[in-house]
Design a protein around this motif. Structure first.
Motif, PDB file in Angstrom:
ATOM      1  N   ALA A 188       0.838  -1.210   0.000  1.00 53.65           N
ATOM      2  CA  ALA A 188       0.000   0.000   0.000  1.00 53.65           C
ATOM      3  C   ALA A 188       0.871   1.257   0.000  1.00 53.65           C
ATOM      4  N   GLY A 189       0.576   2.167  -0.901  1.00 47.13           N
ATOM      5  CA  GLY A 189       1.240   3.461  -0.940  1.00 47.13           C
ATOM      6  C   GLY A 189       2.605   3.470  -1.602  1.00 47.13           C
ATOM      7  N   LEU A 190       3.049   2.345  -2.129  1.00 48.60           N
ATOM      8  CA  LEU A 190       4.369   2.299  -2.746  1.00 48.60           C
ATOM      9  C   LEU A 190       4.286   2.650  -4.236  1.00 48.60           C
ATOM     10  N   ASP A 191       5.299   3.345  -4.723  1.00 47.66           N
ATOM     11  CA  ASP A 191       5.386   3.607  -6.157  1.00 47.66           C
ATOM     12  C   ASP A 191       5.880   2.324  -6.830  1.00 47.66           C
ATOM     13  N   PRO A 192       5.868   2.271  -8.176  1.00 49.24           N
ATOM     14  CA  PRO A 192       6.267   1.026  -8.856  1.00 49.24           C
ATOM     15  C   PRO A 192       7.660   0.523  -8.461  1.00 49.24           C
ATOM     16  N   ARG A 193       8.621   1.420  -8.313  1.00 48.34           N
ATOM     17  CA  ARG A 193       9.969   0.990  -7.914  1.00 48.34           C
ATOM     18  C   ARG A 193       9.942   0.402  -6.504  1.00 48.34           C
ATOM     19  N   GLY A 194       9.278   1.068  -5.575  1.00 47.26           N
ATOM     20  CA  GLY A 194       9.186   0.579  -4.208  1.00 47.26           C
ATOM     21  C   GLY A 194       8.474  -0.759  -4.129  1.00 47.26           C
ATOM     22  N   ARG A 195       7.437  -0.913  -4.968  1.00 44.78           N
ATOM     23  CA  ARG A 195       6.689  -2.168  -5.007  1.00 44.78           C
ATOM     24  C   ARG A 195       7.580  -3.303  -5.510  1.00 44.78           C
ATOM     25  N   ARG A 196       8.343  -3.041  -6.562  1.00 48.24           N
ATOM     26  CA  ARG A 196       9.248  -4.051  -7.119  1.00 48.24           C
ATOM     27  C   ARG A 196      10.301  -4.435  -6.075  1.00 48.24           C
ATOM     28  N   GLU A 197      10.842  -3.447  -5.370  1.00 48.01           N
ATOM     29  CA  GLU A 197      11.835  -3.726  -4.327  1.00 48.01           C
ATOM     30  C   GLU A 197      11.222  -4.568  -3.206  1.00 48.01           C
ATOM     31  N   LEU A 198       9.962  -4.267  -2.867  1.00 50.48           N
ATOM     32  CA  LEU A 198       9.272  -5.048  -1.835  1.00 50.48           C
ATOM     33  C   LEU A 198       9.123  -6.499  -2.283  1.00 50.48           C
ATOM     34  N   ILE A 199       8.727  -6.711  -3.528  1.00 48.49           N
ATOM     35  CA  ILE A 199       8.556  -8.077  -4.041  1.00 48.49           C
ATOM     36  C   ILE A 199       9.878  -8.831  -3.973  1.00 48.49           C
ATOM     37  N   GLU A 200      10.951  -8.198  -4.404  1.00 51.80           N
ATOM     38  CA  GLU A 200      12.267  -8.847  -4.348  1.00 51.80           C
ATOM     39  C   GLU A 200      12.666  -9.153  -2.905  1.00 51.80           C
ATOM     40  N   LEU A 201      12.376  -8.227  -2.014  1.00 45.09           N
ATOM     41  CA  LEU A 201      12.707  -8.421  -0.605  1.00 45.09           C
ATOM     42  C   LEU A 201      11.909  -9.578  -0.015  1.00 45.09           C
ATOM     43  N   LEU A 202      10.600  -9.620  -0.260  1.00 44.60           N
ATOM     44  CA  LEU A 202       9.769 -10.699   0.278  1.00 44.60           C
ATOM     45  C   LEU A 202      10.237 -12.055  -0.238  1.00 44.60           C
ATOM     46  N   ARG A 203      10.621 -12.103  -1.508  1.00 42.23           N
ATOM     47  CA  ARG A 203      11.120 -13.358  -2.084  1.00 42.23           C
ATOM     48  C   ARG A 203      12.415 -13.813  -1.410  1.00 42.23           C
ATOM     49  N   SER A 204      13.215 -12.870  -0.941  1.00 40.48           N
ATOM     50  CA  SER A 204      14.527 -13.210  -0.372  1.00 40.48           C
ATOM     51  C   SER A 204      14.465 -13.645   1.083  1.00 40.48           C
ATOM     52  N   LEU A 205      13.359 -13.380   1.756  1.00 45.26           N
ATOM     53  CA  LEU A 205      13.269 -13.681   3.182  1.00 45.26           C
ATOM     54  C   LEU A 205      13.108 -15.184   3.414  1.00 45.26           C
ATOM     55  N   GLY A 206      13.765 -15.678   4.433  1.00 45.09           N
ATOM     56  CA  GLY A 206      13.682 -17.094   4.754  1.00 45.09           C
ATOM     57  C   GLY A 206      12.558 -17.444   5.714  1.00 45.09           C
ATOM     58  N   GLN A 207      11.921 -16.436   6.277  1.00 43.24           N
ATOM     59  CA  GLN A 207      10.869 -16.675   7.262  1.00 43.24           C
ATOM     60  C   GLN A 207       9.547 -17.062   6.576  1.00 43.24           C
ATOM     61  N   THR A 208       8.680 -17.671   7.358  1.00 42.37           N
ATOM     62  CA  THR A 208       7.310 -17.893   6.914  1.00 42.37           C
ATOM     63  C   THR A 208       6.628 -16.532   6.870  1.00 42.37           C
ATOM     64  N   LEU A 209       5.868 -16.276   5.793  1.00 46.82           N
ATOM     65  CA  LEU A 209       5.197 -14.986   5.630  1.00 46.82           C
ATOM     66  C   LEU A 209       3.692 -15.174   5.707  1.00 46.82           C
ATOM     67  N   LEU A 210       3.044 -14.357   6.507  1.00 47.36           N
ATOM     68  CA  LEU A 210       1.591 -14.300   6.583  1.00 47.36           C
ATOM     69  C   LEU A 210       1.226 -12.887   6.168  1.00 47.36           C
ATOM     70  N   VAL A 211       0.551 -12.752   5.026  1.00 52.75           N
ATOM     71  CA  VAL A 211       0.311 -11.440   4.442  1.00 52.75           C
ATOM     72  C   VAL A 211      -1.170 -11.255   4.160  1.00 52.75           C
ATOM     73  N   SER A 212      -1.705 -10.157   4.644  1.00 51.42           N
ATOM     74  CA  SER A 212      -3.069  -9.748   4.327  1.00 51.42           C
ATOM     75  C   SER A 212      -2.969  -8.680   3.242  1.00 51.42           C
ATOM     76  N   THR A 213      -3.544  -8.944   2.069  1.00 56.00           N
ATOM     77  CA  THR A 213      -3.434  -7.988   0.973  1.00 56.00           C
ATOM     78  C   THR A 213      -4.552  -8.168  -0.043  1.00 56.00           C
ATOM     79  N   HIS A 214      -4.827  -7.082  -0.760  1.00 57.40           N
ATOM     80  CA  HIS A 214      -5.737  -7.120  -1.905  1.00 57.40           C
ATOM     81  C   HIS A 214      -4.941  -7.014  -3.198  1.00 57.40           C
TER      82      HIS A 214
END
Length: 158
Positions: free
Chosen positions: A88-114
């Motif tokens: 939410a509220g991220l520009d396209p670059r920030g969104r892409r960086e978030l996606i790359e970051l989430l993919r790199s994390l080793g933890q289990t992710l629980l995400v609420s999103t539309h």
């Protein structure tokens, strides 16, 4: 109890209370624990924020603030991370960086999103909830291919 800064002369704002840790850009170093320093530095590196230790939050973009907040959590070495509308509220670059970051994390992710594009790009499993009830649980590609399911629950294909 400490008086409010507005009732004190400016020099008093910078004077810590006896026994308190002064707030500095590298506050964690005040604890003198090399392991804590290692954890904080590793967490900042994991989210691509090395070198931002001295930056104040109001001088950061929303995406940078979100990454620093995540680094705060990562420094505690959790096995599970919970996000609420992380894109939410991220520009396209920030969104892409978030996606790359989430993919790199080793933890289990629980995400609420539309953000179904985020879901399609990052998560192999999706649980759809509507009105507090689980209405679908399965492979993300299967769920996102079910137009009737998505429409019934106010979602759209990515």
């Amino acid at each position: 109890m400490r008086p409010s800064p507005s009732s004190l002369p400016p020099a008093a704002w910078r004077t810590p209370l006896p026994g308190s840790v002064p707030i500095t850009a590298n506050w964690w170093r005040a604890f003198g624990d090399p392991e804590l320093t290692r954890l904080v530095e590793a967490a900042l590196a994991a989210v691509g924020m090395t070198g931002f230790e001295r930056r104040v939050p109001h001088r950061m973009s929303l995406g940078q603030r979100k990454r620093v907040a995540l680094a705060t959590v990562l420094s505690m070495d959790p096995s599970l991370l919970v996000f609420d509308e992380p894109s939410a509220g991220l520009d396209p670059r920030g969104r892409r960086e978030l996606i790359e970051l989430l993919r790199s994390l080793g933890q289990t992710l629980l995400v609420s999103t539309h953000d179904m594009r985020l879901v399609a790009e990052v998560f192999p499993r999706t649980i759809v909830m509507d009105g507090g009830t689980i209405v679908a649980d399965g492979e993300t590609s299967r769920i996102l291919a079910d137009d009737a399911l998505l429409e019934r629950h106010g979602l759209e294909r990515p």
